[in-house]
Design a protein around this motif. Structure first.
Motif, PDB file in Angstrom:
ATOM      1  N   MET A   1       0.836  -1.292   0.147  1.00 16.70           N
ATOM      2  CA  MET A   1      -0.019  -0.035  -0.146  1.00 16.70           C
ATOM      3  C   MET A   1       0.827   1.144  -0.136  1.00 16.70           C
ATOM      4  O   MET A   1       1.839   1.347   0.729  1.00 16.70           O
ATOM      5  N   LYS A   2       0.566   2.234  -0.835  1.00 18.35           N
ATOM      6  CA  LYS A   2       1.132   3.520  -0.777  1.00 18.35           C
ATOM      7  C   LYS A   2       0.361   4.548  -0.227  1.00 18.35           C
ATOM      8  O   LYS A   2      -1.024   4.466  -0.514  1.00 18.35           O
ATOM      9  N   ILE A   3       0.760   5.405   0.684  1.00 13.33           N
ATOM     10  CA  ILE A   3       0.048   6.420   1.406  1.00 13.33           C
ATOM     11  C   ILE A   3       0.896   7.664   1.212  1.00 13.33           C
ATOM     12  O   ILE A   3       2.144   7.868   0.944  1.00 13.33           O
ATOM     13  N   SER A   4       0.281   8.816   1.258  1.00 13.41           N
ATOM     14  CA  SER A   4       0.813  10.349   1.139  1.00 13.41           C
ATOM     15  C   SER A   4       1.434  10.690   2.365  1.00 13.41           C
ATOM     16  O   SER A   4       2.425  11.557   2.316  1.00 13.41           O
ATOM     17  N   ALA A   5       1.188  10.250   3.743  1.00  9.05           N
ATOM     18  CA  ALA A   5       1.751  10.500   4.776  1.00  9.05           C
ATOM     19  C   ALA A   5       3.367  10.259   4.785  1.00  9.05           C
ATOM     20  O   ALA A   5       3.677   9.074   4.679  1.00  9.05           O
ATOM     21  N   ARG A   6       4.191  10.953   5.177  1.00  4.32           N
ATOM     22  CA  ARG A   6       5.784  10.751   4.840  1.00  4.32           C
ATOM     23  C   ARG A   6       5.961  10.269   6.275  1.00  4.32           C
ATOM     24  O   ARG A   6       7.152   9.985   6.546  1.00  4.32           O
ATOM     25  N   ASN A   7       5.365  10.600   7.504  1.00  4.94           N
ATOM     26  CA  ASN A   7       5.834  10.382   8.647  1.00  4.94           C
ATOM     27  C   ASN A   7       5.196   8.938   9.192  1.00  4.94           C
ATOM     28  O   ASN A   7       4.211   8.772   9.659  1.00  4.94           O
ATOM     29  N   VAL A  56       2.786  -0.119  12.065  1.00  8.99           N
ATOM     30  CA  VAL A  56       3.565   1.073  11.373  1.00  8.99           C
ATOM     31  C   VAL A  56       2.382   2.360  12.022  1.00  8.99           C
ATOM     32  O   VAL A  56       1.180   2.152  11.798  1.00  8.99           O
ATOM     33  N   ALA A  57       2.980   3.158  12.830  1.00 12.35           N
ATOM     34  CA  ALA A  57       2.421   4.522  12.988  1.00 12.35           C
ATOM     35  C   ALA A  57       2.551   5.474  11.936  1.00 12.35           C
ATOM     36  O   ALA A  57       3.498   5.714  11.691  1.00 12.35           O
TER      37      ALA A  57
END
Length: 70
Positions: A1-7, A56-57
């Motif tokens: 899965m790819k998400i936009s959140a970098r943290n 993963v947080a």
């Protein structure tokens, strides 16, 4: 899965304290710090979270508040 959140902080689940609706999940990071998240009991079950498992947080915030002691 790819998400936009970098943290994205990977860690190991060290505790899950279930309440009547929500659970407090504590994730230990590689450096020894801990991240605490409150999520629904349903989310804990659907993610299959368990103590000793990996998680993963993901932190996505539009603002970060800072403070100092007087």
């Amino acid at each position: 899965m790819k998400i936009s959140a970098r943290n994205q902080l990977k860690g190991k689940v060290v505790s899950i304290e279930k309440g009547s609706v929500n659970s407090e999940v504590v994730i230990a990071l590689a450096g020894g710090e801990e991240v605490v998240s409150i999520i629904t009991n349903h989310a804990v079950e659907s993610l299959g979270l368990s103590v000793g498992g990996c998680a993963v947080a993901v932190i996505k915030a539009s603002s970060v508040l800072l403070g100092i002691e007087d």
